[in-house]
Design a protein around this motif. Sequence first.
Motif, PDB file in Angstrom:
ATOM      1  N   THR A 130       5.363  52.652  60.061  1.00 48.32           N
ATOM      2  CA  THR A 130       3.500  53.605  59.340  1.00 48.32           C
ATOM      3  C   THR A 130       2.534  52.679  59.720  1.00 48.32           C
ATOM      4  O   THR A 130       1.927  53.136  60.192  1.00 48.32           O
ATOM      5  N   ALA A 131       2.573  51.470  58.924  1.00 46.91           N
ATOM      6  CA  ALA A 131       1.060  50.425  59.137  1.00 46.91           C
ATOM      7  C   ALA A 131       1.857  49.576  60.339  1.00 46.91           C
ATOM      8  O   ALA A 131       0.392  49.328  60.229  1.00 46.91           O
ATOM      9  N   LEU A 132       2.124  49.500  60.907  1.00 52.00           N
ATOM     10  CA  LEU A 132       2.621  48.692  62.049  1.00 52.00           C
ATOM     11  C   LEU A 132       1.892  48.896  63.574  1.00 52.00           C
ATOM     12  O   LEU A 132       1.964  48.279  64.121  1.00 52.00           O
ATOM     13  N   GLY A 133       1.194  49.813  63.577  1.00 51.04           N
ATOM     14  CA  GLY A 133       0.969  50.272  64.942  1.00 51.04           C
ATOM     15  C   GLY A 133       1.847  50.166  66.177  1.00 51.04           C
ATOM     16  O   GLY A 133       3.006  51.175  65.824  1.00 51.04           O
ATOM     17  N   ASP A 134       1.498  49.423  66.912  1.00 54.02           N
ATOM     18  CA  ASP A 134       3.461  49.156  68.088  1.00 54.02           C
ATOM     19  C   ASP A 134       3.802  48.072  67.559  1.00 54.02           C
ATOM     20  O   ASP A 134       4.717  48.548  68.885  1.00 54.02           O
ATOM     21  N   ALA A 135       3.425  47.987  67.244  1.00 51.02           N
ATOM     22  CA  ALA A 135       5.169  46.720  65.921  1.00 51.02           C
ATOM     23  C   ALA A 135       6.096  47.354  65.815  1.00 51.02           C
ATOM     24  O   ALA A 135       6.582  46.809  65.612  1.00 51.02           O
ATOM     25  N   ARG A 136       5.752  48.641  66.059  1.00 52.60           N
ATOM     26  CA  ARG A 136       7.242  49.749  65.494  1.00 52.60           C
ATOM     27  C   ARG A 136       8.366  49.736  66.005  1.00 52.60           C
ATOM     28  O   ARG A 136       9.087  49.587  66.093  1.00 52.60           O
ATOM     29  N   VAL A 137       7.442  48.857  67.240  1.00 48.52           N
ATOM     30  CA  VAL A 137       8.988  48.925  68.096  1.00 48.52           C
ATOM     31  C   VAL A 137       9.147  47.368  68.503  1.00 48.52           C
ATOM     32  O   VAL A 137       8.764  46.144  68.194  1.00 48.52           O
TER      33      VAL A 137
END
Length: 634
Positions: free
Chosen positions: A617-624
Amino acid sequence: MGMSTAETLRALLDGPYPETRERVRWWLSRPGNEPADDLPLEEHRARVLEWVKELASEGDTAIGYPVEYGGKDSPGAGVTAFETLAMGDLSLLVKCGVQFGLFGGAILHLGTAKHHARYLHDVGSMALPGCYAMTETGHGSNVQALRTTATYDPETQEFVVHTPDDDARKDYIGNAARDGRMAVVFAQLITGGESRGVHALLVPIRTEEGEVCDGVRIEDCGAKLGLNGVDNGRIWFDHVRIPRENLLDKLAQVHADGTYVSPIENPTRRFFTMLGTLIQGRVSVGGASISASKVALTIAVRRALERRQFGEPGAEQEALLMDYRTHQRRLLLPLAKTYALSFTQNRLVRDVHDVFTDEGAPERQRRELETLAAGTKAIATWHATDTIQACREACGGAGYLRSSRFASLKADTDVFTTFEGDNTVLLQLTAKNLLTDYRDSFNDLNPIGMVQFVAGQALSVLTERTALRKVADTVLPGRDDDADLLAHKTQLDLFRWRHEHLLTAAARRLKGGIDNGKDPFAVLVDTQDHVLEVGRSWVDLVILESFAEAAKGNELLSKLCTLYALSVLEAERGYYQEHGRLSAARSKAVVKAVNTLCGELRPHVRELVDAFGVPETALGDARVVADEQERVPA
């Protein structure tokens, strides 16, 4: 089943309180607790306040307080929880730091049993929101020169707190603009017609209904570069009267008739004992900066393992960003330093816990903690600023989107370099402690006092040290030595030589200036850049010592430790060549070794950032996330 590489590394990185870290990660991962990066100011403040209340209701905010006041008597776990919280919304972090670390910490460390019993439980539960009113518009780092006054009136047994002019208003005070009901106010204490120096007093600023108290004026600082979920404000006092018992009187007491007494006779020592309460805050901010660096590196490394650009002509696929040496250098060097700082931080957390849970901790132990806390805070917060920028650039246009989190990471951590102590002042404090052996009689940030001390009694000590250190020069690797640059012992020797050479040279310059009759302040100004390098070189050495110790028995960590060490030698190779410690050929070998290590660590880079345990949840777009094959090509 055995642990994965990332799990093994995380167990080492998480330090002495892994359960605390996991609980904070769990909380950050819950729906609704993701960073609020784009809310309007008042909505952001309201969201942050609700989060703080939720954390308080679950008992997670008073960990460092005594058990009898709702805490767990664990300052170390408290600092760990705080620094892990920095992976999420940093406004929440700072709001918690103000309320439970600064406001509550001042009551705990500067107050006595009557203050603890009356206030600490309410501070920890958020029943009493408060502020830490130290900084003034005209005086930030120079706390001894604060001009707010607290004058004792023996007829009414009250202190009269007053702001003499706008320059003396309390400024940038977190929790002041909207939510705070009480402030720990730092003021010049006057009793019996005599100024007794800066002391801390509890001053109500709002009623329970939220109305501003009589004689108090509060102004909102408004929107800031970042941290807009924190309600920073300015406070003026117009002859505000408070009861005598509102003096936080652990270090000094005022009797009913106005008699002033203190167990610490020397006023300068008393002042710096009071400021010792800031150590925990500095350790916490340094740790938070390291956490923010971990978030940025996780985002950038994931991006570099997905994004393709250019490559061999005619190839079926373009090359991954992570396969370029320039990109490896851009990310792996700060990654190595982030690991190094993490292990130094774990050492600091243990020291904080030992010192703050042991009333009988020796003074020397406290001084060593202050020196390391000041220096590490400076290096860690500057590192965060540099790392987040490098990671933003490494993500190109995607990193410029607010959804990538870099906008908030950059803006929210920027102030870390100047709050809880301006970094330049803190490095000067570190160097001053090293130069003077921290003699109590000149335990003072005052530059003139520092130079006069170095010019006087301390120089005999330093002269002796110089003689001893000349011996070290004969055993260190020099121009004709083939010592292994990849060996931690060689690296430590080089780091130690640089620090001790800078230290003794600075002492000689300071003494020479004084001997030639120059004004002490002018001497310091002339040598200030050198003095700061003394502090920086010592912190570099301690960081490497911490990393080398943690890396024992782990081949991957040992390699990463060497990358950190050689990256510092590479950055400082001009100094080493100027002083004959590295030949031109050995200097070139350092650069080559850094490149080789980047290539060797490349296959492990995903595991190295996964070990940070940053919540998705803390990674912004990097969750993809890219699939496994694309992340680590054969």
